[in-house]
Motif scaffolding. Sequence first.
Motif, PDB file in Angstrom:
ATOM      1  N   TYR A  73       0.842  -1.186   0.000  1.00  0.00           N
ATOM      2  CA  TYR A  73       0.000   0.000   0.000  1.00  0.00           C
ATOM      3  C   TYR A  73       0.878   1.236   0.000  1.00  0.00           C
ATOM      4  O   TYR A  73       2.053   1.174   0.380  1.00  0.00           O
ATOM      5  CB  TYR A  73      -0.927  -0.005   1.231  1.00  0.00           C
ATOM      6  N   GLN A  74       0.286   2.323  -0.414  1.00  0.00           N
ATOM      7  CA  GLN A  74       1.025   3.572  -0.445  1.00  0.00           C
ATOM      8  C   GLN A  74       1.391   3.954   0.987  1.00  0.00           C
ATOM      9  O   GLN A  74       0.548   3.916   1.885  1.00  0.00           O
ATOM     10  CB  GLN A  74       0.151   4.642  -1.102  1.00  0.00           C
ATOM     11  N   GLY A  75       2.653   4.312   1.214  1.00  0.00           N
ATOM     12  CA  GLY A  75       3.102   4.686   2.547  1.00  0.00           C
ATOM     13  C   GLY A  75       3.846   3.565   3.256  1.00  0.00           C
ATOM     14  O   GLY A  75       4.469   3.790   4.289  1.00  0.00           O
ATOM     15  N   LEU A  76       3.784   2.362   2.715  1.00  0.00           N
ATOM     16  CA  LEU A  76       4.494   1.232   3.335  1.00  0.00           C
ATOM     17  C   LEU A  76       5.995   1.485   3.301  1.00  0.00           C
ATOM     18  O   LEU A  76       6.546   1.886   2.285  1.00  0.00           O
ATOM     19  CB  LEU A  76       4.178  -0.064   2.578  1.00  0.00           C
ATOM     20  N   GLN A  77       6.645   1.246   4.452  1.00  0.00           N
ATOM     21  CA  GLN A  77       8.080   1.441   4.525  1.00  0.00           C
ATOM     22  C   GLN A  77       8.782   0.178   4.054  1.00  0.00           C
ATOM     23  O   GLN A  77       8.909  -0.789   4.799  1.00  0.00           O
ATOM     24  CB  GLN A  77       8.475   1.778   5.962  1.00  0.00           C
ATOM     25  N   VAL A  78       9.207   0.198   2.810  1.00  0.00           N
ATOM     26  CA  VAL A  78       9.881  -0.970   2.244  1.00  0.00           C
ATOM     27  C   VAL A  78      10.598  -0.495   0.983  1.00  0.00           C
ATOM     28  O   VAL A  78      10.159   0.466   0.341  1.00  0.00           O
ATOM     29  CB  VAL A  78       8.852  -2.088   1.925  1.00  0.00           C
ATOM     30  N   ASP A  79      11.722  -1.147   0.663  1.00  0.00           N
ATOM     31  CA  ASP A  79      12.391  -0.736  -0.571  1.00  0.00           C
ATOM     32  C   ASP A  79      12.114  -1.739  -1.693  1.00  0.00           C
ATOM     33  O   ASP A  79      11.600  -2.831  -1.458  1.00  0.00           O
ATOM     34  CB  ASP A  79      13.894  -0.528  -0.352  1.00  0.00           C
ATOM     35  N   ALA A  80      12.470  -1.314  -2.906  1.00  0.00           N
ATOM     36  CA  ALA A  80      12.166  -2.135  -4.081  1.00  0.00           C
ATOM     37  C   ALA A  80      12.862  -3.486  -4.004  1.00  0.00           C
ATOM     38  O   ALA A  80      12.301  -4.504  -4.409  1.00  0.00           O
ATOM     39  CB  ALA A  80      12.580  -1.389  -5.344  1.00  0.00           C
ATOM     40  N   VAL A  81      14.075  -3.491  -3.451  1.00  0.00           N
ATOM     41  CA  VAL A  81      14.829  -4.750  -3.390  1.00  0.00           C
ATOM     42  C   VAL A  81      14.087  -5.773  -2.533  1.00  0.00           C
ATOM     43  O   VAL A  81      13.960  -6.942  -2.898  1.00  0.00           O
ATOM     44  CB  VAL A  81      16.246  -4.497  -2.814  1.00  0.00           C
ATOM     45  N   THR A  82      13.562  -5.312  -1.381  1.00  0.00           N
ATOM     46  CA  THR A  82      12.866  -6.230  -0.478  1.00  0.00           C
ATOM     47  C   THR A  82      11.632  -6.836  -1.146  1.00  0.00           C
ATOM     48  O   THR A  82      11.377  -8.033  -1.010  1.00  0.00           O
ATOM     49  CB  THR A  82      12.471  -5.487   0.813  1.00  0.00           C
ATOM     50  N   VAL A  83      10.872  -6.002  -1.847  1.00  0.00           N
ATOM     51  CA  VAL A  83       9.671  -6.532  -2.514  1.00  0.00           C
ATOM     52  C   VAL A  83      10.066  -7.477  -3.643  1.00  0.00           C
ATOM     53  O   VAL A  83       9.451  -8.532  -3.839  1.00  0.00           O
ATOM     54  CB  VAL A  83       8.771  -5.394  -3.043  1.00  0.00           C
ATOM     55  N   THR A  84      11.129  -7.121  -4.364  1.00  0.00           N
ATOM     56  CA  THR A  84      11.582  -7.998  -5.452  1.00  0.00           C
ATOM     57  C   THR A  84      12.022  -9.349  -4.893  1.00  0.00           C
ATOM     58  O   THR A  84      11.728 -10.397  -5.471  1.00  0.00           O
ATOM     59  CB  THR A  84      12.741  -7.333  -6.223  1.00  0.00           C
ATOM     60  N   GLU A  85      12.704  -9.316  -3.752  1.00  0.00           N
ATOM     61  CA  GLU A  85      13.122 -10.576  -3.127  1.00  0.00           C
ATOM     62  C   GLU A  85      11.917 -11.410  -2.711  1.00  0.00           C
ATOM     63  O   GLU A  85      11.916 -12.632  -2.821  1.00  0.00           O
ATOM     64  CB  GLU A  85      14.012 -10.296  -1.911  1.00  0.00           C
ATOM     65  N   GLU A  86      10.887 -10.721  -2.215  1.00  0.00           N
ATOM     66  CA  GLU A  86       9.663 -11.430  -1.829  1.00  0.00           C
ATOM     67  C   GLU A  86       9.053 -12.104  -3.065  1.00  0.00           C
ATOM     68  O   GLU A  86       8.637 -13.263  -3.012  1.00  0.00           O
ATOM     69  CB  GLU A  86       8.666 -10.445  -1.200  1.00  0.00           C
ATOM     70  N   LEU A  87       9.008 -11.360  -4.176  1.00  0.00           N
ATOM     71  CA  LEU A  87       8.470 -11.938  -5.416  1.00  0.00           C
ATOM     72  C   LEU A  87       9.299 -13.147  -5.845  1.00  0.00           C
ATOM     73  O   LEU A  87       8.752 -14.175  -6.255  1.00  0.00           O
ATOM     74  CB  LEU A  87       8.457 -10.883  -6.530  1.00  0.00           C
ATOM     75  N   ALA A  88      10.611 -13.028  -5.701  1.00  0.00           N
ATOM     76  CA  ALA A  88      11.482 -14.139  -6.097  1.00  0.00           C
ATOM     77  C   ALA A  88      11.221 -15.362  -5.219  1.00  0.00           C
ATOM     78  O   ALA A  88      11.177 -16.490  -5.700  1.00  0.00           O
ATOM     79  CB  ALA A  88      12.939 -13.716  -6.010  1.00  0.00           C
ATOM     80  N   ARG A  89      11.005 -15.116  -3.910  1.00  0.00           N
ATOM     81  CA  ARG A  89      10.695 -16.249  -3.019  1.00  0.00           C
ATOM     82  C   ARG A  89       9.404 -16.933  -3.436  1.00  0.00           C
ATOM     83  O   ARG A  89       9.220 -18.109  -3.200  1.00  0.00           O
ATOM     84  CB  ARG A  89      10.570 -15.760  -1.573  1.00  0.00           C
ATOM     85  N   LEU A  90       8.487 -16.153  -4.023  1.00  0.00           N
ATOM     86  CA  LEU A  90       7.214 -16.722  -4.454  1.00  0.00           C
ATOM     87  C   LEU A  90       7.320 -17.329  -5.850  1.00  0.00           C
ATOM     88  O   LEU A  90       6.334 -17.770  -6.420  1.00  0.00           O
ATOM     89  CB  LEU A  90       6.132 -15.637  -4.451  1.00  0.00           C
ATOM     90  N   GLY A  91       8.518 -17.315  -6.412  1.00  0.00           N
ATOM     91  CA  GLY A  91       8.726 -17.929  -7.719  1.00  0.00           C
ATOM     92  C   GLY A  91       8.375 -17.022  -8.884  1.00  0.00           C
ATOM     93  O   GLY A  91       8.227 -17.499 -10.009  1.00  0.00           O
ATOM     94  N   TYR A  92       8.203 -15.715  -8.648  1.00  0.00           N
ATOM     95  CA  TYR A  92       7.985 -14.800  -9.765  1.00  0.00           C
ATOM     96  C   TYR A  92       9.295 -14.708 -10.547  1.00  0.00           C
ATOM     97  O   TYR A  92      10.382 -14.753  -9.972  1.00  0.00           O
ATOM     98  CB  TYR A  92       7.583 -13.400  -9.271  1.00  0.00           C
ATOM     99  N   LYS A  93       9.145 -14.591 -11.873  1.00  0.00           N
ATOM    100  CA  LYS A  93      10.321 -14.534 -12.730  1.00  0.00           C
ATOM    101  C   LYS A  93      10.396 -13.170 -13.407  1.00  0.00           C
ATOM    102  O   LYS A  93       9.362 -12.572 -13.711  1.00  0.00           O
ATOM    103  CB  LYS A  93      10.224 -15.616 -13.814  1.00  0.00           C
TER     104      LYS A  93
END
Lengths: 772, 170
Positions: A73-93
């Motif tokens: 959500y807008q305002g969430l304290q997180v960087d792009a790398v962390t979200v990308t890593e989460e996607l990678a853990r979920l098997g997103y390519k």
Amino acid sequence: MTSSLNKTLRLKAFIARHKWLLGVAVLLLLLAVVASMLAARSMATLDARIKEVFDGPKWSIPARVYARPLELYQGLQVDAVTVTEELARLGYKPAASQSNRAGEFTLSTAGEQQTLKFHTRGFKFADGFEPARQLSLSFQSDRVSALTDNEGNSVAIARLEPQVIGRISPAQTEDRLLVSLEQLPKGLTDALLAVEDPKFYQHNGLSFRGIARAIWVNIKERRFAQGGSTLTQQLVKNLFLTRERSIKRKLTEWPMAIALERRYSKEEILQAFVNEVFFAQDKSRAIHGFGLASLYFFDKPVQELELHESALLVALLKGPSYYNPLRHPQRATERRNLVLRILNRENLLSTDDMNAAIAQPLVIAKVSSDNQQPAYLDLVKQQLSQEYPTEDLHKNGLSIFTNFDPVAQQQLELAVQQGYQQIAAEKSLTQPQIDKLQIASVVTRADNGEVLAIVGGKEARFAGFNRALGATRQVGSLLKPFIYATALEQPEKYNLATLVDDAPVIYQQRNGNTWSPENYTGESLGPVMLLDALTHSLNQASVNLGLNIGLEQVVESLERYNLNKSIDPLPSLLLGALDLSVIEVAALYQSFASSGFNTPLRAIREVQASDGQLLQRYQYRLQQRLDDATAHQVTYALQHVMRAGTGRRAYRTIPRDTYVAGKSGTSNEQRDSWFAGFDAKHSVVVWMGHDDNSPGPVTGSSGALEVWARAIVNLGASSLQFSVPPSVTYANINPANGQRTIANCPGSVRLPFHRNHEPAGSAETLLSGSCN
Amino acid sequence: MHFESLVQSVKAIMITRNLAVVSICLSVTACASKYVTEPPTVADRPPLLSGDPQPPIEPALNTPGRSSIEPATLPPRIPAPTLPAAVNLRDQAANASAAGDHTRAVGLLERALRISPEDAQTYHDLASNHLAMNQPQQALQLARRGLTLNPTNPQRSALEQLVSRSQASL
């Protein structure tokens, strides 16, 4: 007329001559009746058995345990790398150019702003369905600055699907992830039927061409080598019969296949087949069904399989072990290509597409996800076992949604690693000393007691003895704040400025022995303010305070926190002679972290049945334990420990403008090194020591503190920010006598008190403004 | 009773003890300076005799700002603004609650709290759902927690109302 009479007479004469013939005829008739009755009965038995298995839950499916879903959500304290890593853990390519498929993402940077575009898969949560959709996340200075859909409309909140962190199963187990036929890509179904059973939609369970071919092969090879099975027969074999190959089993298989086809549709049979079929053995876990095989081999859901990947899965069916792509990539590739050529031959695939698929290399992800988070899973099992029989967990395909936070776990494990490095360097530890020094840690959300991460030992990802839950160790000074809180709960008697004697204690025990604890340095400080006694963890002052309050009352007070233990009212308790596990200490400190409210630690959010029905929610519960004025003063005192006392080394690591609260603990001869405390967002407890309880190389402040401070920093170091409740007032105090003074007197400190219970000051000082 | 005998023995050594304190204070120079330095730098107070072993801080590892003056009190709370996502979930919860689905409402409100944990309004809504689910004890505690979060005046009176209604249903 005569002739007919003659005939009758002749027949009668014949019967009269061969009376036995009638007997035989009657007997044959009877036999036929009995045989057909028996056959019907055995068909009925088979049919009943098929119905029972096929209509019921066909398989035992272990409960799946999920991490928390990442909410965006807008305002969430997180960087792009962390979200990308989460996607990678979920098997997103990472997406190929211009691609827009579920399970793919692209990350782009333009100046200060990063944009992450991805296509979610959707997920059925207990409180509603999260649709599969294309989303775009913009980041600016480590925050989500915008979240929009593919049309640019702002999206208030979106959830990624949760990651599976383990399953609850018996030692040896079959595992599968059920899929429906609609979820299978067309190429996969085409390949499956073309290769395994081209006449599937025409036959009635048996394929006579197949049987003829099988008989020929068997005669040629002079053994029972081939079954010529249809998919229906293979399903019957796997679902109802033993694995041995014999004529007898074949003879049961045929009527069963026919019976199955009579009762169920082709689609039902095919769906059961795709979920039943065996693919691989992953340690103690057998991988069954296309749903799980897709995740296991390619780290993506079956819907997202590309044609060459579908073809590989179909190729494996002939011999999962012989064609195992990890051990025999060459064989697997050749058979995959054969599958692709069959598709082409059957006009299901163009030659160009076939060549493109054949050109694809064999890329195997192999996610061995057996107990990815063993330490956290232990806690989940512990909390579940109170309400669910083991059998339910092993068999019924439950979904367990937990509070496990993979990001927090990663940061905690990093802190452990960093802490060990620093401790080893500063204490000049030898390798055997480092190896012997063990660790356990728990991270919870400060506000609500959700358990986010657990380290159960030095090798965090190894299943084994979980020290965070299983080892109870002496807590030492960690217990002191609870004694001081008990005092502060009685504002008419005690406050932070109350003087307490740091003087030798001689305690007459009931058995006639005396007990006289010493300070760590062997010296006593005399009268000190409560605040200073806690800040510097003075033993004699704490014992004097505890005895002054009364042992029984201290015990009674302790037992009213989140602690399911009965405690003996022994004076040594005042110095922390109490054995607790890390998770128990975390439960105790949680009450301080959540502003004086007992909030039981929770690993589980929800339990869902296999059909998606919500079975149970584990609600946020709380119970006010300390009034807000006492809670405020305790937090003040614990942040003072960090600034001026036994916790101040933490500020070598933590930014100085960040307020944190905490307390060290060390048991006799440094057998246990503890640190417990919290910032605005997280509560962290760390224990270090030896498994055999022998004296260790570190104290609370030189061991556990280092890991704790790094954990706080890695988790974001969110400064405590306290509003002063109306029930609290601040007053200036002269630390030498604990009396009120005025602000500009030398050395005066400003401390919080229960309103109307501030200490007295000499009239002279307060009226005239002269310092005492 | 143990304490009284203790007090006797402590009183007996009172004078010696006081002398000891003086000598300790003299031996630790900073101990004396603490009361003349103006204003006090809490972090620079000398390590007193400690019941919990405290390793010295190596000067090399001190941060440069180490001697800076620490505020004596906790910083005032800057209320974090409630994020739109939390408001959105709270609205969804209100709909669920209006439809009588309090379980779903509670789930949504707990999500809202994870996003904006210091929101007295969300605590209020959560408490009223628990009261509607006939869980007055939970409702009471949630309302009390809401009251600790700097509620606005209307929020305060709504929370106080919930407290008394919950207490009445206990």
